[in-house]
Motif scaffolding. Sequence first.
Motif, PDB file in Angstrom:
ATOM      1  N   TRP A 124       0.806  -1.219   0.000  1.00  0.00           N
ATOM      2  CA  TRP A 124       0.000   0.000   0.000  1.00  0.00           C
ATOM      3  C   TRP A 124       0.840   1.271   0.000  1.00  0.00           C
ATOM      4  CZ3 TRP A 124      -0.843  -4.300   3.050  1.00  0.00           C
ATOM      5  CH2 TRP A 124      -1.931  -5.078   2.661  1.00  0.00           C
ATOM      6  N   ILE A 125       2.107   1.161   0.287  1.00  0.00           N
ATOM      7  CA  ILE A 125       2.967   2.345   0.322  1.00  0.00           C
ATOM      8  C   ILE A 125       3.210   2.901  -1.070  1.00  0.00           C
ATOM      9  CG2 ILE A 125       5.415   2.964   0.614  1.00  0.00           C
ATOM     10  CD1 ILE A 125       5.318   1.642   3.344  1.00  0.00           C
ATOM     11  N   ALA A 126       3.374   2.007  -2.055  1.00  0.00           N
ATOM     12  CA  ALA A 126       3.774   2.458  -3.394  1.00  0.00           C
ATOM     13  C   ALA A 126       2.687   3.235  -4.118  1.00  0.00           C
ATOM     14  CB  ALA A 126       4.193   1.263  -4.243  1.00  0.00           C
ATOM     15  N   VAL A 127       1.433   3.005  -3.771  1.00  0.00           N
ATOM     16  CA  VAL A 127       0.371   3.522  -4.630  1.00  0.00           C
ATOM     17  C   VAL A 127      -0.709   4.272  -3.864  1.00  0.00           C
ATOM     18  CG1 VAL A 127       0.666   1.881  -6.508  1.00  0.00           C
ATOM     19  CG2 VAL A 127      -0.657   1.215  -4.512  1.00  0.00           C
ATOM     20  N   SER A 128      -0.413   4.730  -2.664  1.00  0.00           N
ATOM     21  CA  SER A 128      -1.409   5.513  -1.940  1.00  0.00           C
ATOM     22  C   SER A 128      -0.746   6.715  -1.294  1.00  0.00           C
ATOM     23  CB  SER A 128      -2.114   4.671  -0.865  1.00  0.00           C
ATOM     24  OG  SER A 128      -1.259   4.451   0.237  1.00  0.00           O
ATOM     25  N   ALA A 129      -1.494   7.781  -1.181  1.00  0.00           N
ATOM     26  CA  ALA A 129      -0.958   8.981  -0.538  1.00  0.00           C
ATOM     27  C   ALA A 129      -0.626   8.713   0.918  1.00  0.00           C
ATOM     28  CB  ALA A 129      -1.969  10.114  -0.651  1.00  0.00           C
ATOM     29  N   ASP A 130      -1.249   7.701   1.512  1.00  0.00           N
ATOM     30  CA  ASP A 130      -0.951   7.378   2.901  1.00  0.00           C
ATOM     31  C   ASP A 130       0.490   6.917   3.078  1.00  0.00           C
ATOM     32  OD1 ASP A 130      -3.736   7.304   4.554  1.00  0.00           O
ATOM     33  OD2 ASP A 130      -4.030   6.808   2.454  1.00  0.00           O
ATOM     34  N   GLY A 131       1.112   6.393   2.029  1.00  0.00           N
ATOM     35  CA  GLY A 131       2.527   6.067   2.086  1.00  0.00           C
ATOM     36  C   GLY A 131       3.357   7.331   2.260  1.00  0.00           C
ATOM     37  N   TYR A 132       2.980   8.376   1.554  1.00  0.00           N
ATOM     38  CA  TYR A 132       3.627   9.683   1.698  1.00  0.00           C
ATOM     39  C   TYR A 132       3.409  10.239   3.094  1.00  0.00           C
ATOM     40  CZ  TYR A 132       3.432  14.845   1.320  1.00  0.00           C
ATOM     41  OH  TYR A 132       3.545  16.193   1.544  1.00  0.00           O
ATOM     42  N   PHE A 133       2.167  10.166   3.587  1.00  0.00           N
ATOM     43  CA  PHE A 133       1.876  10.659   4.944  1.00  0.00           C
ATOM     44  C   PHE A 133       2.730   9.918   5.977  1.00  0.00           C
ATOM     45  CE2 PHE A 133      -2.818  11.063   3.396  1.00  0.00           C
ATOM     46  CZ  PHE A 133      -2.452  12.084   2.524  1.00  0.00           C
ATOM     47  N   ALA A 134       2.793   8.596   5.823  1.00  0.00           N
ATOM     48  CA  ALA A 134       3.541   7.773   6.778  1.00  0.00           C
ATOM     49  C   ALA A 134       5.025   8.106   6.735  1.00  0.00           C
ATOM     50  CB  ALA A 134       3.322   6.293   6.464  1.00  0.00           C
ATOM     51  N   GLY A 135       5.545   8.394   5.549  1.00  0.00           N
ATOM     52  CA  GLY A 135       6.956   8.740   5.424  1.00  0.00           C
ATOM     53  C   GLY A 135       7.285  10.043   6.126  1.00  0.00           C
ATOM     54  N   VAL A 136       6.430  11.035   5.956  1.00  0.00           N
ATOM     55  CA  VAL A 136       6.635  12.324   6.629  1.00  0.00           C
ATOM     56  C   VAL A 136       6.641  12.130   8.142  1.00  0.00           C
ATOM     57  CG1 VAL A 136       5.588  14.581   7.097  1.00  0.00           C
ATOM     58  CG2 VAL A 136       5.701  13.715   4.746  1.00  0.00           C
TER      59      VAL A 136
END
Length: 451
Positions: A226-238
């Motif tokens: 789910w990290i590669a293709v959802s904005a939540d991956g970006y949120f989680a990274g921040v």
Amino acid sequence: MRIGRREAVAVSAAVVLVVAAFVVPRLNLGIVTPLINASPQRFRSFADTAPIFGWWNAHVGPGTIPAIAIGVAAVLWGPTLARRLPWRALPWVAWATSCAWAFSLAMIDGWQRGFAGRLESRHEYLRQVPSVTDVGEAVRTFADRIVDYQPDSWITHVSGHPPGALLTFVWLDRIGLSGGAWAGLLCLLVGSSIAAAIVVTVRALADEDAARTAAPFVAVAPSAIWIAVSADGYFAGVAAWGITLLALAVTARVRLPWLAAVGAGLLLGWGIFLNYGLGLIALLAVAVLISAATWRAALTALAPAVLAALAVVGVFALAGFWWFDGYVLVQERYWQGIANDRPFQYWGWANLASTVCAIGLGSVAALARTFDLEALKRRSGLHLLVLAALLAILFADLSRLSKAETERIWLPFTVWLVAATALLPRPSLRFWLALNVIGALALNHFILTNW
């Protein structure tokens, strides 16, 4: 290899939970179901593979062979390589591996369906980007457009998040990187960097040996689906790098701890304007502060971090958006949608089954080792951080504002559960790592995930 009683009990319970979550929807148990008031077609669209959001579809794709190769290599050589690499190289290798792993998993569904087109669906942020012609006006009127059934209501994902999420993709478009592929690349790069963040954090809060133990697990975590293709991956990274910088500040692992604390505050402050649920990241931040060697060290990191976070809040307030107004309105919007038809009697526990799928059984085994009273008494940072992530998930679950899709929504917290693998004994590492890899490959090949 001998599996300890705690690990065996934890994994057995997790398997029962996951099996029950997949089987119960087929038993017609009234409101103990993923979706009520649903026609067969609507059930298939929104609950076909509950507790995971997707559809049954056994398939292979361009990413199948690379994903299997990366998974096998991680199991066979990952633990040894993690021990032998120079420390400075390890976070970078973990990041690169995680990035390749996540992209390969996405490509099992093909380039357009699996990667480039995912963020272009009708409920996603990119559909709203062309309508934002004045960023200042969009922020000032953002809260007014959250509630549904208005002529100018935001689309689903935009309305469900603070304005920072939409602004990210607007700014990406403004610099010429428009479209789903560029948006997906941003989420992939930031989301996969979580592997490096966790490795650095574990070293700061525990030791280098623990960080090297966890490295292969975070590099090929099932959450990469789910990290590669959802904005939540970006949120989680921040959010992850915010916690990492705070850990470095608290432990004085950097030359200028106050500067790391400021960076942590800015990232965590920005994070709550990406996702309302990231307010719970405060629990993880508190865990890091509690683990400080002295209260002075904790306060020295806390003060600049809080001031930096408040600066982010102040900027948005001056721009016309007050976080608490948005949070109240988004709850109203939430209950205007499909949430009313998703019974808590099922999702209250099935959400946890989706979490198991996202972290893998190897990580579940490791979680059993975090409930260590002696470690908690000495304020072990690693133990406190993992338990804080578990607590954040529990609060998110009990809020009833996260029913379904939590394999994606809870990424900012579930990624830290994988850090518990630093506690696993060396003889069992490859076994638990193999379980995680097999689980991720099976899930991605048999279920066409929505994200």
